[in-house]
Design a protein around this motif. Sequence first.
Motif, PDB file in Angstrom:
ATOM      1  N   CYS A  80       0.860  -1.244  -0.007  1.00 16.16           N
ATOM      2  CA  CYS A  80      -0.002  -0.201   0.127  1.00 16.16           C
ATOM      3  C   CYS A  80       0.917   1.337  -0.170  1.00 16.16           C
ATOM      4  CB  CYS A  80      -0.932   0.089   1.351  1.00 16.16           C
ATOM      5  SG  CYS A  80      -2.383   0.990   0.906  1.00 16.16           S
ATOM      6  N   ASP A  81       1.781   1.163   0.754  1.00  9.29           N
ATOM      7  CA  ASP A  81       2.899   2.278   0.919  1.00  9.29           C
ATOM      8  C   ASP A  81       3.568   2.775  -0.792  1.00  9.29           C
ATOM      9  OD1 ASP A  81       2.410   2.904   3.473  1.00  9.29           O
ATOM     10  OD2 ASP A  81       4.063   1.793   4.087  1.00  9.29           O
ATOM     11  N   ARG A  82       3.885   1.532  -1.390  1.00 10.22           N
ATOM     12  CA  ARG A  82       4.563   1.592  -2.810  1.00 10.22           C
ATOM     13  C   ARG A  82       3.600   2.072  -3.461  1.00 10.22           C
ATOM     14  NH1 ARG A  82       4.662  -2.693  -6.895  1.00 10.22           N
ATOM     15  NH2 ARG A  82       5.873  -1.714  -8.432  1.00 10.22           N
ATOM     16  N   ILE A  83       2.287   1.856  -3.688  1.00  9.21           N
ATOM     17  CA  ILE A  83       1.192   2.257  -4.501  1.00  9.21           C
ATOM     18  C   ILE A  83       1.092   3.690  -4.056  1.00  9.21           C
ATOM     19  CG2 ILE A  83      -1.249   2.355  -4.891  1.00  9.21           C
ATOM     20  CD1 ILE A  83      -1.354  -0.729  -4.408  1.00  9.21           C
ATOM     21  N   THR A  84       0.896   4.278  -2.777  1.00 14.56           N
ATOM     22  CA  THR A  84       0.722   5.565  -2.262  1.00 14.56           C
ATOM     23  C   THR A  84       1.838   6.251  -3.007  1.00 14.56           C
ATOM     24  OG1 THR A  84      -0.497   5.057  -0.564  1.00 14.56           O
ATOM     25  CG2 THR A  84       0.546   7.228  -0.626  1.00 14.56           C
ATOM     26  N   ALA A  85       2.995   5.926  -2.704  1.00 18.36           N
ATOM     27  CA  ALA A  85       4.656   6.589  -3.421  1.00 18.36           C
ATOM     28  C   ALA A  85       4.259   6.640  -4.863  1.00 18.36           C
ATOM     29  CB  ALA A  85       5.648   5.742  -2.924  1.00 18.36           C
ATOM     30  N   VAL A  86       3.883   5.887  -5.711  1.00 13.75           N
ATOM     31  CA  VAL A  86       3.798   6.048  -7.153  1.00 13.75           C
ATOM     32  C   VAL A  86       2.665   6.948  -7.413  1.00 13.75           C
ATOM     33  CG1 VAL A  86       3.153   4.881  -9.110  1.00 13.75           C
ATOM     34  CG2 VAL A  86       4.658   3.512  -7.325  1.00 13.75           C
ATOM     35  N   ILE A  87       1.669   6.701  -6.871  1.00 15.55           N
ATOM     36  CA  ILE A  87       0.536   7.672  -7.244  1.00 15.55           C
ATOM     37  C   ILE A  87       1.048   9.125  -6.803  1.00 15.55           C
ATOM     38  CG2 ILE A  87      -1.908   8.513  -6.655  1.00 15.55           C
ATOM     39  CD1 ILE A  87      -2.432   5.456  -6.572  1.00 15.55           C
ATOM     40  N   LYS A 143       0.105   9.605 -21.864  1.00 14.85           N
ATOM     41  CA  LYS A 143       0.117  10.826 -22.601  1.00 14.85           C
ATOM     42  C   LYS A 143      -0.266  10.935 -23.958  1.00 14.85           C
ATOM     43  CE  LYS A 143       3.605  14.087 -24.363  1.00 14.85           C
ATOM     44  NZ  LYS A 143       5.342  14.032 -24.884  1.00 14.85           N
ATOM     45  N   ASP A 144      -0.313   9.756 -24.593  1.00 18.71           N
ATOM     46  CA  ASP A 144      -0.961   9.648 -25.977  1.00 18.71           C
ATOM     47  C   ASP A 144      -2.178   8.970 -26.037  1.00 18.71           C
ATOM     48  OD1 ASP A 144       1.466  10.811 -26.940  1.00 18.71           O
ATOM     49  OD2 ASP A 144       2.400   8.652 -27.035  1.00 18.71           O
ATOM     50  N   GLY A 145      -2.957   8.910 -24.795  1.00 15.23           N
ATOM     51  CA  GLY A 145      -4.234   8.189 -24.946  1.00 15.23           C
ATOM     52  C   GLY A 145      -4.541   6.983 -25.146  1.00 15.23           C
ATOM     53  N   THR A 146      -3.359   6.063 -25.270  1.00 14.01           N
ATOM     54  CA  THR A 146      -3.590   4.685 -25.505  1.00 14.01           C
ATOM     55  C   THR A 146      -3.632   3.759 -24.532  1.00 14.01           C
ATOM     56  OG1 THR A 146      -0.990   4.590 -25.696  1.00 14.01           O
ATOM     57  CG2 THR A 146      -2.197   4.870 -27.493  1.00 14.01           C
ATOM     58  N   GLY A 147      -3.590   4.065 -23.303  1.00  9.59           N
ATOM     59  CA  GLY A 147      -3.969   3.341 -22.092  1.00  9.59           C
ATOM     60  C   GLY A 147      -2.672   2.908 -21.235  1.00  9.59           C
ATOM     61  N   ASP A 148      -1.690   3.421 -21.491  1.00 13.04           N
ATOM     62  CA  ASP A 148      -0.385   3.105 -20.928  1.00 13.04           C
ATOM     63  C   ASP A 148       0.034   4.061 -19.726  1.00 13.04           C
ATOM     64  OD1 ASP A 148       0.137   5.151 -22.668  1.00 13.04           O
ATOM     65  OD2 ASP A 148       2.026   3.975 -23.543  1.00 13.04           O
ATOM     66  N   GLY A 149      -0.846   4.652 -18.983  1.00 11.12           N
ATOM     67  CA  GLY A 149      -0.429   5.425 -18.039  1.00 11.12           C
ATOM     68  C   GLY A 149       0.483   5.078 -16.872  1.00 11.12           C
ATOM     69  N   PRO A 150       1.119   5.864 -15.998  1.00 11.13           N
ATOM     70  CA  PRO A 150       2.060   5.179 -14.958  1.00 11.13           C
ATOM     71  C   PRO A 150       1.137   4.395 -13.891  1.00 11.13           C
ATOM     72  CG  PRO A 150       1.949   7.372 -14.991  1.00 11.13           C
ATOM     73  CD  PRO A 150       1.192   7.179 -15.983  1.00 11.13           C
ATOM     74  N   VAL A 151      -0.004   4.640 -13.755  1.00  5.21           N
ATOM     75  CA  VAL A 151      -0.832   3.873 -12.608  1.00  5.21           C
ATOM     76  C   VAL A 151      -1.566   2.577 -13.075  1.00  5.21           C
ATOM     77  CG1 VAL A 151      -0.914   5.740 -11.350  1.00  5.21           C
ATOM     78  CG2 VAL A 151      -2.849   5.272 -12.685  1.00  5.21           C
ATOM     79  N   THR A 152      -1.470   2.274 -14.424  1.00  7.65           N
ATOM     80  CA  THR A 152      -2.279   1.155 -14.905  1.00  7.65           C
ATOM     81  C   THR A 152      -1.953  -0.209 -14.060  1.00  7.65           C
ATOM     82  OG1 THR A 152      -0.650   0.661 -16.463  1.00  7.65           O
ATOM     83  CG2 THR A 152      -2.478   2.051 -17.288  1.00  7.65           C
ATOM     84  N   ALA A 153      -0.946  -0.558 -13.636  1.00  8.19           N
ATOM     85  CA  ALA A 153      -0.600  -1.702 -12.717  1.00  8.19           C
ATOM     86  C   ALA A 153      -1.428  -1.727 -11.590  1.00  8.19           C
ATOM     87  CB  ALA A 153       0.829  -1.735 -12.504  1.00  8.19           C
ATOM     88  N   PHE A 154      -1.980  -0.548 -11.136  1.00  8.73           N
ATOM     89  CA  PHE A 154      -2.801  -0.585  -9.907  1.00  8.73           C
ATOM     90  C   PHE A 154      -4.381  -0.665 -10.156  1.00  8.73           C
ATOM     91  CE2 PHE A 154       1.192   1.315  -9.169  1.00  8.73           C
ATOM     92  CZ  PHE A 154       1.872   0.634  -8.517  1.00  8.73           C
ATOM     93  N   LEU A 155      -4.682  -0.483 -11.454  1.00  9.14           N
ATOM     94  CA  LEU A 155      -6.182  -0.601 -11.717  1.00  9.14           C
ATOM     95  C   LEU A 155      -6.605  -2.125 -11.841  1.00  9.14           C
ATOM     96  CD1 LEU A 155      -5.942   2.146 -14.559  1.00  9.14           C
ATOM     97  CD2 LEU A 155      -6.529   2.261 -12.015  1.00  9.14           C
ATOM     98  N   ARG A 156      -7.919  -2.064 -11.686  1.00  8.15           N
ATOM     99  CA  ARG A 156      -8.621  -3.562 -11.923  1.00  8.15           C
ATOM    100  C   ARG A 156      -8.737  -3.747 -13.302  1.00  8.15           C
ATOM    101  NH1 ARG A 156     -13.948  -1.819  -8.347  1.00  8.15           N
ATOM    102  NH2 ARG A 156     -13.104   0.015  -9.364  1.00  8.15           N
ATOM    103  N   ASN A 157      -9.046  -2.733 -14.275  1.00  8.65           N
ATOM    104  CA  ASN A 157      -9.314  -2.899 -15.586  1.00  8.65           C
ATOM    105  C   ASN A 157      -8.407  -1.798 -16.191  1.00  8.65           C
ATOM    106  OD1 ASN A 157     -11.853  -4.496 -15.166  1.00  8.65           O
ATOM    107  ND2 ASN A 157     -12.706  -2.478 -14.339  1.00  8.65           N
TER     108      ASN A 157
END
Length: 141
Positions: free
Chosen positions: A2-9, A44-58
Amino acid sequence: MCDRITAVITGTIVGLSFAIPAAAADMSLGEFEYRNSCVQCHGKDGTGDGPVTAFLRNMPPDLTAIQKNNGGVFPVSQLYSIIEGSQDVGVHGRDMPLWGNRYRTRANIDPEDTFSPAATEDYVTTRVLALIEYLSTMQKD
Protein backbone atom coordinates in the motif's frame (compact mmCIF):
# COMPACT_ATOMS: atom_id res chain seq x y z
CA MET A 1 2.46 -2.75 -0.91
CA CYS A 2 0.00 0.00 0.00
CA ASP A 3 2.89 2.37 0.75
CA ARG A 4 4.40 1.59 -2.66
CA ILE A 5 1.11 2.34 -4.42
CA THR A 6 0.73 5.58 -2.49
CA ALA A 7 4.31 6.58 -3.33
CA VAL A 8 3.83 5.90 -7.05
CA ILE A 9 0.56 7.79 -7.23
CA THR A 10 1.91 10.69 -5.16
CA GLY A 11 5.06 10.87 -7.28
CA THR A 12 3.03 10.89 -10.47
CA ILE A 13 0.72 13.62 -9.25
CA VAL A 14 3.57 15.75 -7.89
CA GLY A 15 5.56 15.34 -11.10
CA LEU A 16 2.61 16.33 -13.23
CA SER A 17 1.76 19.28 -10.99
CA PHE A 18 5.18 20.83 -11.67
CA ALA A 19 5.06 20.17 -15.41
CA ILE A 20 1.56 21.41 -16.14
CA PRO A 21 1.51 25.01 -14.80
CA ALA A 22 4.55 26.07 -16.80
CA ALA A 23 2.96 25.00 -20.06
CA ALA A 24 -0.69 25.62 -19.14
CA ALA A 25 -0.78 28.97 -20.90
CA ASP A 26 0.18 27.26 -24.17
CA MET A 27 -2.59 24.66 -24.18
CA SER A 28 -6.33 24.48 -24.52
CA LEU A 29 -8.59 23.92 -21.53
CA GLY A 30 -9.31 20.43 -22.88
CA GLU A 31 -5.63 19.52 -23.10
CA PHE A 32 -5.07 20.91 -19.60
CA GLU A 33 -7.95 18.78 -18.28
CA TYR A 34 -6.58 15.72 -20.07
CA ARG A 35 -3.09 16.19 -18.65
CA ASN A 36 -4.46 16.97 -15.20
CA SER A 37 -7.10 14.25 -15.00
CA CYS A 38 -6.48 11.50 -17.57
CA VAL A 39 -2.76 11.00 -18.26
CA GLN A 40 -2.17 8.99 -15.10
CA CYS A 41 -4.29 6.12 -16.47
CA HIS A 42 -4.70 6.71 -20.20
CA GLY A 43 -1.13 7.86 -20.85
CA LYS A 44 0.25 10.92 -22.59
CA ASP A 45 -0.84 9.67 -26.02
CA GLY A 46 -4.20 8.28 -24.87
CA THR A 47 -3.40 4.65 -25.63
CA GLY A 48 -4.02 3.38 -22.09
CA ASP A 49 -0.44 3.10 -20.89
CA GLY A 50 -0.41 5.56 -18.01
CA PRO A 51 1.91 5.11 -15.02
CA VAL A 52 -0.78 3.81 -12.63
CA THR A 53 -2.30 1.10 -14.87
CA ALA A 54 -0.61 -1.67 -12.87
CA PHE A 55 -2.79 -0.72 -9.92
CA LEU A 56 -6.14 -0.68 -11.75
CA ARG A 57 -8.75 -3.45 -11.87
CA ASN A 58 -9.38 -2.88 -15.57
CA MET A 59 -7.06 -1.59 -18.25
CA PRO A 60 -8.04 1.87 -19.49
CA PRO A 61 -9.35 1.95 -23.05
CA ASP A 62 -7.34 3.34 -25.94
CA LEU A 63 -8.81 6.83 -26.25
CA THR A 64 -7.31 7.27 -29.71
CA ALA A 65 -9.67 4.60 -31.10
CA ILE A 66 -12.99 5.92 -29.76
CA GLN A 67 -14.20 7.07 -33.16
CA LYS A 68 -12.87 3.99 -34.98
CA ASN A 69 -14.57 1.68 -32.47
CA ASN A 70 -17.84 3.55 -32.95
CA GLY A 71 -18.19 3.07 -36.72
CA GLY A 72 -16.33 6.26 -37.60
CA VAL A 73 -18.59 8.49 -35.50
CA PHE A 74 -17.22 10.37 -32.49
CA PRO A 75 -19.84 9.74 -29.74
CA VAL A 76 -19.97 13.10 -27.95
CA SER A 77 -23.14 12.40 -25.91
CA GLN A 78 -21.94 9.00 -24.76
CA LEU A 79 -18.53 10.38 -23.77
CA TYR A 80 -20.19 13.23 -21.90
CA SER A 81 -22.25 10.74 -19.87
CA ILE A 82 -19.20 8.59 -19.10
CA ILE A 83 -16.93 11.47 -18.07
CA GLU A 84 -19.62 13.35 -16.15
CA GLY A 85 -20.57 10.13 -14.38
CA SER A 86 -24.20 9.65 -15.30
CA GLN A 87 -23.61 6.54 -17.46
CA ASP A 88 -22.89 3.20 -15.84
CA VAL A 89 -19.70 1.85 -17.40
CA GLY A 90 -19.94 -1.78 -16.40
CA VAL A 91 -21.00 -4.32 -13.84
CA HIS A 92 -17.45 -5.02 -12.68
CA GLY A 93 -16.98 -1.56 -11.24
CA ARG A 94 -15.13 1.40 -12.60
CA ASP A 95 -11.67 2.68 -11.97
CA MET A 96 -12.35 6.03 -13.62
CA PRO A 97 -13.38 8.70 -11.14
CA LEU A 98 -16.62 10.58 -11.68
CA TRP A 99 -15.18 13.81 -13.02
CA GLY A 100 -18.53 15.58 -12.88
CA ASN A 101 -18.49 15.14 -9.10
CA ARG A 102 -14.90 16.38 -8.93
CA TYR A 103 -15.72 19.46 -10.99
CA ARG A 104 -18.79 20.20 -8.87
CA THR A 105 -16.66 20.02 -5.73
CA ARG A 106 -13.99 22.23 -7.26
CA ALA A 107 -16.59 24.81 -8.30
CA ASN A 108 -17.79 25.07 -4.69
CA ILE A 109 -14.45 24.71 -2.90
CA ASP A 110 -13.99 28.38 -1.96
CA PRO A 111 -16.37 29.36 0.87
CA GLU A 112 -16.20 32.97 -0.38
CA ASP A 113 -17.63 31.94 -3.75
CA THR A 114 -21.35 31.69 -4.08
CA PHE A 115 -21.72 29.45 -7.11
CA SER A 116 -25.36 29.01 -7.87
CA PRO A 117 -26.46 25.51 -8.90
CA ALA A 118 -26.76 26.76 -12.50
CA ALA A 119 -23.26 28.28 -12.45
CA THR A 120 -21.84 25.05 -11.02
CA GLU A 121 -23.49 23.00 -13.78
CA ASP A 122 -22.16 25.44 -16.39
CA TYR A 123 -18.67 24.97 -14.94
CA VAL A 124 -19.02 21.17 -15.10
CA THR A 125 -20.38 21.26 -18.65
CA THR A 126 -17.57 23.54 -19.84
CA ARG A 127 -14.85 21.32 -18.37
CA VAL A 128 -16.33 18.08 -19.70
CA LEU A 129 -16.98 19.46 -23.19
CA ALA A 130 -13.47 20.93 -23.38
CA LEU A 131 -12.05 17.53 -22.49
CA ILE A 132 -14.23 15.81 -25.09
CA GLU A 133 -13.13 18.31 -27.73
CA TYR A 134 -9.51 17.52 -26.92
CA LEU A 135 -10.21 13.77 -27.10
CA SER A 136 -11.63 14.32 -30.58
CA THR A 137 -8.24 15.68 -31.71
CA MET A 138 -6.51 12.48 -30.53
CA GLN A 139 -8.46 10.14 -32.83
CA LYS A 140 -6.56 7.90 -35.24
CA ASP A 141 -8.04 6.76 -38.51
